[in-house]
Design an enzyme around this catalytic site. Structure first.
Site, PDB file in Angstrom:
ATOM      1  N   THR A 138       0.843  -1.200  -0.004  1.00 34.84           N
ATOM      2  CA  THR A 138       0.040  -0.001  -0.128  1.00 34.84           C
ATOM      3  C   THR A 138       0.751   1.162   0.184  1.00 34.84           C
ATOM      4  OG1 THR A 138      -0.138  -0.175   2.356  1.00 34.84           O
ATOM      5  CG2 THR A 138      -1.952  -1.153   1.036  1.00 34.84           C
ATOM      6  N   ARG A 139       0.252   2.187  -0.389  1.00 30.92           N
ATOM      7  CA  ARG A 139       1.138   3.574  -0.791  1.00 30.92           C
ATOM      8  C   ARG A 139       1.683   4.115   0.579  1.00 30.92           C
ATOM      9  NH1 ARG A 139      -3.400   7.469  -3.091  1.00 30.92           N
ATOM     10  NH2 ARG A 139      -2.869   6.310  -4.765  1.00 30.92           N
ATOM     11  N   ASP A 140       0.924   3.973   1.692  1.00 33.75           N
ATOM     12  CA  ASP A 140       1.526   4.689   2.980  1.00 33.75           C
ATOM     13  C   ASP A 140       2.666   3.720   3.402  1.00 33.75           C
ATOM     14  OD1 ASP A 140      -0.439   2.451   3.363  1.00 33.75           O
ATOM     15  OD2 ASP A 140      -0.540   2.684   5.557  1.00 33.75           O
TER      16      ASP A 140
END
Length: 342
Positions: free
Chosen positions: A51-53
């Site tokens: 995920t981008r986070d």
């Protein structure tokens, strides 16, 4: 504030331009300056498809550990992919890098760094119709906190427009048809004109663009991917200094137009948003979604609330209201349509 893992560092006037996550989706590899594929340390199962986070946090950690590129980033490499794949699946990425850096991504890696991307908060609104408390003014989408809680998955932003766009459109239509006249406040107009006149007359020694850069640097340094109490408080102190300097700006429209005035308004609003962000980040003493506090690494169930900022030093906790039935029904409708499309 959610950080996108891949924003360009150069050129300076295009810093922050996003490199689509499709680059990782098609098989792009992330490496630090030592050539290490560092995602194996942070998410060995999903690697670059995490995920981008998580990817943003991993890149930030590598940079802070001294393993970043000379300009303070990491490498995103798609050059091992077939040229045909890049040209057919990543044409915009190819064109953007060629135009901005004269970089051929079929042969060279891209230097990137985490970039502030999506605000998980926004203007306070009534949950039932997204009215702002100002009669006739509504806010939806990225201007207001919405459906995504503490983190937004990539590609999900349009659900706010599909759901709340319809609700707000209906509410605005009902409000408008109920008016016997379009009332305007002479006092509000006078205040707005006075603000424009004041800025146009401003002839101080401070440069608007330099203060914009200072504000950006403060937020990057003290309210970035990872925050802590000391850093946030130092950020507030530096924000106070910048706010004082804003009172001494010089605004000089010329024959080319009023860009200087537009930047001055942007600076004032950015300073306001920066203070709200930092003061709320101080109050949220936990790690939740895309908000990472190194001094409070665990999630605090008691902080499952909205933090409402209404001026310097004023942050209130607001219980998150239940989703109104009409909105829940629309969300189910949008979700079912999405499944049909898939």
């Amino acid at each position: 504030m959610q950080f996108h893992p891949s924003g360009l560092i150069a050129p300076e006037n295009a810093a922050g331009t996003l490199v689509s996550e499709a680059a990782r989706g098609e098989g792009g590899i992330l490496r630090n300056q030592l050539g290490e594929r560092f995602m194996s340390r942070y998410d060995p199962e999903r690697m670059e498809l995490s995920t981008r986070d998580r990817v943003a946090l991993a890149a930030y950690t590598e940079i802070k550990a001294g393993c970043g590129t000379p300009d303070g980033g990491v490498w995103l490499d798609v050059s091992h992919l077939p040229r045909e794949t890049i040209m057919t699946r990543l044409p915009r990425v190819y064109q953007t890098l060629l135009e901005l850096q004269m970089l051929d991504i079929t042969k060279e890696p891209i230097e990137i760094a985490p970039t502030a991307h999506y605000s998980m908060g926004g203007v306070w609104v009534r949950p039932e119709d997204h009215g702002t408390g100002v009669d006739g003014l509504y806010a939806i989408g990225e201007a207001a906190s919405g459906l995504h809680g503490a983190n937004r998955l990539g590609g999900n932003s349009l659900i706010e427009l599909l759901v709340f766009g319809r609700i707000v459109g209906q509410a605005a239509a009902e409000y408008s048809t109920g008016l016997d006249a379009q009332r305007r406040s002479a006092e509000a107009l006078d205040v707005a004109r006075a603000e424009v006149d004041e800025l146009l007359a401003a002839d101080g020694p401070e440069n608007v663009r330099a203060l914009q850069r200072a504000l950006r640097d403060i937020m990057t340094e003290h309210a970035g991917v990872i925050r802590d109490e000391n850093g946030l408080r130092q950020g507030l102190a530096e924000l106070t200094t910048v706010e004082a300097r804003i009172g001494d700006v010089g605004v000089h429209p010329d024959i080319a137009g009023f860009q200087d005035l537009a930047h001055a308004f942007d600076l004032k609003s950015a300073a306001l948003a920066a203070r709200a962000t930092v003061e709320a980040a101080l109050e949220r003493r936990e790690t939740r979604g895309c908000h990472n506090r190194s001094d409070y690494p665990e999630l605090d169930p008691a902080l499952q609330v909205n933090l409402v900022w209404s001026g310097p030093g004023s942050v209130a906790r607001e219980t998150i209201p239940p989703i109104p039935d009409e909105i829940a029904a629309l969300m189910r409708e949008v979700s079912s349509v999405g499944k049909l499309v898939e």
